[in-house]
Design an enzyme around this catalytic site. Sequence first.
Site, PDB file in Angstrom:
ATOM      1  N   GLN A  91      -4.071  -2.064   9.826  1.00  0.00           N
ATOM      2  CA  GLN A  91      -4.031  -3.357   9.189  1.00  0.00           C
ATOM      3  C   GLN A  91      -4.263  -3.782   9.847  1.00  0.00           C
ATOM      4  O   GLN A  91      -4.051  -4.066  11.724  1.00  0.00           O
ATOM      5  CB  GLN A  91      -2.571  -3.257   8.929  1.00  0.00           C
ATOM      6  CG  GLN A  91      -2.458  -5.031   8.096  1.00  0.00           C
ATOM      7  CD  GLN A  91      -3.376  -5.257   7.148  1.00  0.00           C
ATOM      8  OE1 GLN A  91      -3.280  -3.490   5.931  1.00  0.00           O
ATOM      9  NE2 GLN A  91      -4.056  -6.085   6.621  1.00  0.00           N
ATOM     10  N   ASP A 147     -10.743   2.958   5.023  1.00  0.00           N
ATOM     11  CA  ASP A 147     -10.848   1.745   5.023  1.00  0.00           C
ATOM     12  C   ASP A 147     -12.418   0.906   4.597  1.00  0.00           C
ATOM     13  O   ASP A 147     -12.474   0.510   4.972  1.00  0.00           O
ATOM     14  CB  ASP A 147     -10.285   0.646   6.069  1.00  0.00           C
ATOM     15  CG  ASP A 147      -9.148  -0.226   5.165  1.00  0.00           C
ATOM     16  OD1 ASP A 147      -8.964  -0.189   4.101  1.00  0.00           O
ATOM     17  OD2 ASP A 147      -7.876  -0.793   6.067  1.00  0.00           O
ATOM     18  N   LYS A 151       0.605  -1.280  -0.191  1.00  0.00           N
ATOM     19  CA  LYS A 151       0.220   0.310  -0.192  1.00  0.00           C
ATOM     20  C   LYS A 151       0.907   0.911  -0.044  1.00  0.00           C
ATOM     21  O   LYS A 151       0.802   2.150  -0.646  1.00  0.00           O
ATOM     22  CB  LYS A 151      -0.953   0.432   1.432  1.00  0.00           C
ATOM     23  CG  LYS A 151      -2.185  -1.426   1.079  1.00  0.00           C
ATOM     24  CD  LYS A 151      -2.783  -1.064   2.313  1.00  0.00           C
ATOM     25  CE  LYS A 151      -4.300  -2.595   2.748  1.00  0.00           C
ATOM     26  NZ  LYS A 151      -4.563  -2.902   3.841  1.00  0.00           N
TER      27      LYS A 151
END
Length: 298
Positions: free
Chosen positions: A96, A119, A52
Amino acid sequence: MTLLDGKKILTEIREELSIKVQQYIAQGHRAPCLVAVLVGNDGASQTYVSSKEKNSASCGYQSRILRFDESMSEEELLNEIEKLNQDDTVDGFIVQSPLPSHISAQRIFDAIDPNKDVDGFNTINTGKLTKGMDCFVPATPLGIIELLKRYQIETSGKHCVVIGRSDIVGRPMSILLSLPKAGGNATVTLCHSRTQNLKQFTLQADIVVAALGKPEFLTGDMVKEGAIVIDVGITRIDDPSKKSGFRLSGDVKFDEVAIKCSYITPVPGGVGLMTIASLLQNTMKAYELKLGNNSKKN
Ligand code: NAD
């Protein structure tokens, strides 16, 4: 059969975003900034986060990874989240998964400023998604819709069967496909671990999205001729013949299914890369939202 090429579409999207970044910089603005928070040393998470970061940098974003030890407490992580919420130079950030078991992932996601929640895991964004309102949509299902759009695959009126009902993939996927707008308007069946006789549903599907995390689960006898098959699964399988010691397996038995279907995503090179593409798009959205809000204040 046509391969739905996530790598090609990610490259296209990165180019589109790079042009936007250059235009904003030429107008005197700073580049968009994405931060990834990583707690602990999970190997797969480290790989995802560095990918990412690399992709963000390649389209001109500022990006950085904040790494913390897995012994960090939930309160300490909440403090870090608050710092990122307050930091005006950060447009969007992700935490994450998986997090260590002593930390509640949902409590962390709900502490993220919904306007920086690239997200899309914050409950406010989930609620807006269910109502079809503008919001941050989880990157994996958003990336799948984008992939279908870029290959001009119509979803309207199609029967889509989603296997898996997780908060981050299956359920938001089923909602997006059913919304009354482009990329939606499908008739959706959401299957999960309690579904009985799953095959009777998958055999009726025009589009199957397999997101259950069981390697090669979807076999050739479970799909109809001409179906479109989207493989979300990524499982590491030990493989001493590989330098890394493992290979990646999807949820679809590729060789059997590919010969029957009209379109299919490969693993790797399909949905995983589209997840990154959507994260980059969500970060641009957060950046533009902030620019718009700042110009209203001035
Ligand atoms: P999860 O474990 O949270 O959810 C799995 C879902 O599958 C559950 O809802 C469960 O009910 C369902 N399920 C389990 N066994 C089943 C069965 N036999 N029949 C029908 N349904 C069954 O998983 P997740 O986070 O949604 O991830 C699913 C897979 O997708 C994993 O392999 C994960 O690594 C992968 N993934 C990939 C990406 C990407 O970018 N490509 C992103 C997220 C997750």
